[in-house]
Design a protein around this motif. Structure first.
Motif, PDB file in Angstrom:
ATOM      1  N   ALA A   1       2.603   6.137   6.659  1.00  0.00           N
ATOM      2  CA  ALA A   1       2.316   4.712   6.488  1.00  0.00           C
ATOM      3  C   ALA A   1       1.890   4.065   7.796  1.00  0.00           C
ATOM      4  CB  ALA A   1       3.543   4.000   5.925  1.00  0.00           C
TER       5      ALA A   1
ATOM      6  N   ALA B   1       3.052  -1.366   4.085  1.00  0.00           N
ATOM      7  CA  ALA B   1       2.689   0.008   3.756  1.00  0.00           C
ATOM      8  C   ALA B   1       3.946   0.858   3.692  1.00  0.00           C
ATOM      9  CB  ALA B   1       1.726   0.573   4.800  1.00  0.00           C
TER      10      ALA B   1
ATOM     11  N   ILE C   1       1.101   5.032   0.770  1.00  0.00           N
ATOM     12  CA  ILE C   1       0.366   6.000   1.605  1.00  0.00           C
ATOM     13  C   ILE C   1       1.088   7.347   1.589  1.00  0.00           C
ATOM     14  CG2 ILE C   1      -0.884   6.195   3.814  1.00  0.00           C
ATOM     15  CD1 ILE C   1      -1.309   3.525   2.592  1.00  0.00           C
TER      16      ILE C   1
ATOM     17  N   LEU D   1       0.838  -1.196   0.000  1.00  0.00           N
ATOM     18  CA  LEU D   1       0.000   0.000   0.000  1.00  0.00           C
ATOM     19  C   LEU D   1       0.871   1.244   0.000  1.00  0.00           C
ATOM     20  CD1 LEU D   1      -2.606  -1.105   2.703  1.00  0.00           C
ATOM     21  CD2 LEU D   1      -2.735  -1.389   0.213  1.00  0.00           C
TER      22      LEU D   1
END
Length: 279
Positions: free
Chosen positions: A103, A94, A25, A23
């Motif tokens: 994150a 993340a 972020i 992910l």
């Protein structure tokens, strides 16, 4: 599970039979939107998740009790994670631009909502590119995951509990020292801190390259602030995002901590609450 992962370990995991969901972020308070950085280049296979619209509930105007980054509703957060491909038994990594602070928001949320297999990339995208790792511009379309949010995996404090904690524990205010002392307040309408809080600027958990200090160094830092084994400890910041990184740093040092998620933006929204200034 160690809450951080190195660039080398993430690269190896991405080449495994079941790679983690990654992910992106990247976020900066006040903009520009992180999606622009993501589209310029990201870790291959990474899915972008937006701090303001997907990792936070809608914000009231003016900012109210829930603070400037209210925690998202469980169902809404679960839908975002499933869209990104997160499943109950799958690993998640993340990352943000460098320091892991943004994150850590998704790390904290996943842990709070019952998903333990999540880590933050140490040094973020900066460390990934500095190591010469590949960068992609393709936006993936992952198969939906089956993640279901179950609140309660990490501890939360409300305002009354945050106010009471300094009597028999340690409440860490992780904003910059000048904001803690009320010498300046660039964001919230009231300057100062929660009475009894101890200032512990979050930059002190990082080295010059934005990587998290090792566990021994973190334990020494927090011990100097009164956080000893078995102590009750919680953290807050301006809106709850940076303090999520404090919870991560404390976890890396083997210390469990709670989060006062509304943080200073939520506390200071009520003019009846006391405000301390100076050291």
């Amino acid at each position: 599970m160690n809450p951080v992962i190195s660039v080398a370990d993430l690269a190896a995991a991405l080449g495994s039979e079941r790679p983690p969901v990654v992910l992106d972020i990247r976020y900066k308070l006040g903009g520009p939107p992180g999606i622009g950085w993501y589209r310029e280049g990201h870790v291959p296979g990474a899915v972008f998740v937006d701090m303001d619209s997907e990792l936070s509930a809608p914000v009231s105007a003016p900012v109210g009790e829930a603070g400037r980054h209210p925690l998202p509703d469980a169902d809404a957060f679960a839908a975002v994670m499933r869209r990104a491909g997160v499943s109950a038994d799958g690993d998640v990594v993340a990352y943000d631009g460098a320091d892991g602070i943004a994150a850590s928001r998704v790390w904290w949320l996943l842990r709070y909502f019952g998903h333990d297999r999540v880590r933050v990339l140490d040094g973020g995208f900066q460390a990934w590119t500095a190591a010469g790792r590949p960068v992609d511009t393709v936006e993936p379309a992952p198969a939906p995951g089956d993640f279901a949010a179950k609140p309660g995996g990490l501890r939360l404090l409300d305002a009354a509990e945050a106010a009471a904690l300094p009597a028999d524990g340690v409440l860490l205010d992780v904003r910059a020292a000048e904001r803690f002392r009320a010498e300046t307040e660039p964001i919230d309408p009231v300057a100062g801190h929660i009475p009894g809080a101890v200032n512990a600027p979050e930059t002190g958990t990082l080295d010059a390259e934005g990587r998290l200090l090792d566990a021994e160094a973190l334990r020494a830092r927090y011990a100097a602030l009164g956080v000893v084994p078995g102590a009750r400890v919680a953290a807050y910041c301006g809106s709850g995002v940076t303090a999520s990184h404090t919870v991560l740093a404390l976890a890396s040092a083997g210390i469990d901590a709670a989060l006062y998620a509304p943080s200073w933006s939520g506390w200071s929204s009520d003019p009846a609450r006391p405000v301390a200034t100076g050291e």
